[in-house]
Enzyme design. Structure first.
Site: not given
Ligand code: NAP
Length: 249
Positions: A144, A158
């Site tokens: 991130s 985080y």
């Molecule tokens: P999201 O929309 O909240 O989706 C999270 C995903 O991770 C879902 O598929 C969820 O499964 C799964 N998950 C959560 N906890 C888990 C666990 N303990 N075991 C297995 N699966 C798990 O998140 P996102 O925004 O796509 O984020 C994905 C990655 O990008 C993360 O590492 C996040 O830190 C990083 N990121 C995101 C952003 C942003 O702005 N969105 C920015 C920087 C970095 P379920 O569907 O079953 O809940």
């Protein structure tokens, strides 16, 4: 050798977009999820509609036994893994460090650091044995921009967890390069996914998108493009680096 990609947290958000883009390339995709079976099933259908093959794999990526089971199930279905996207991650409600509980910080570090390290360890054990070539064997770690920015008064826990991912990318790339496995990272900025809602701030992407140099929050599909490129042979001489997908932030 088919391209066999396992995506942790592949059911929603960035993982989902990556799964579907991988499907357009005809790849076999493992969609891991922890609790949202409907979302995982819907993503599975979307990958197949895009031209790939897919299975859903339930498992908590903070639990070692679940991680081993998910990797084993994937290989039972598709054969040796050629690529792993370590993507599952969580944030938490915004507050200064002084107000954070141990319970909250443990959850963030258990999933984002320990869980990610265990997933990367499994990849490190299996990918060197894959019959794929060094251009095909690839690990992508989802970090991130928080790792660079520190996220003061939001979530310094985080941010630190993602700093660990950036360091792992450097170290693991040096361990696995001689074994023909590339290791890279992607640092998303503010991306429109459910992660902000899950942390209690559904308007965060819309609000903070305005202060990004490009003037908007990013789409999950825009991050997926970088991840799939790093997984692909087109990135065959790229290892040990992390790509920012942040709109300039
Ligand atoms: P999201 O929309 O909240 O989706 C999270 C995903 O991770 C879902 O598929 C969820 O499964 C799964 N998950 C959560 N906890 C888990 C666990 N303990 N075991 C297995 N699966 C798990 O998140 P996102 O925004 O796509 O984020 C994905 C990655 O990008 C993360 O590492 C996040 O830190 C990083 N990121 C995101 C952003 C942003 O702005 N969105 C920015 C920087 C970095 P379920 O569907 O079953 O809940």
């Amino acid at each position: 050798m088919p391209t066999n990609i396992l995506i942790t947290g592949g059911s929603r958000g960035i993982g989902r977009a990556t799964a579907i883009l991988a499907g357009t390339r005809g790849w076999n995709v493992g969609i891991n999820y922890v609790q949202d079976k409907n979302a995982a099933t819907e993503t599975e259908a979307a990958v197949k509609a895009a031209g790939g093959e897919a299975i859903t794999l339930q498992g908590d990526m903070a639990q070692e036994a679940d991680i081993l089971r998910v990797f084993d199930s994937f290989e039972t279905t598709f054969g040796p893994i050629t690529g792993v996207v370590v993507n599952a991650g969580v944030t938490a409600p915004s507050m200064p460090l002084a107000d954070m509980t141990l319970e909250r910080m443990k959850k963030v570090f258990d999933i984002n650091v320990l869980g990610a390290y265990l997933c990367a360890r499994e990849a490190a054990r299996r990918l060197p044995k894959s019959p794929g070539t060094e251009k095909e064997r690839s690990i992508v770690l989802v970090s991130s921009a928080a790792a660079r920015l520190g996220s003061p008064n939001e979530f310094v826990d985080y941010a630190g967890s993602k700093g660990a991912i950036d360091t792992l990318t450097i170290g693991l790339s040096k361990e696995l390069g001689p074994k023909g496995v590339r290791v890279n990272g992607v640092r998303p900025g503010i991306i429109k996914t459910d992660i902000h809602l899950s942390a209690g701030d559904p308007e965060r992407a819309e609000r903070l998108g305005k202060i990004v140099p490009l003037g908007r929050a990013g789409e999950a599909e825009e991050v997926a493009e970088a991840i799939v490129w790093l997984l692909s042979p087109a990135a065959g001489y790229v290892t040990g680096t992390t790509i920012d997908v942040t709109g300039g932030r």
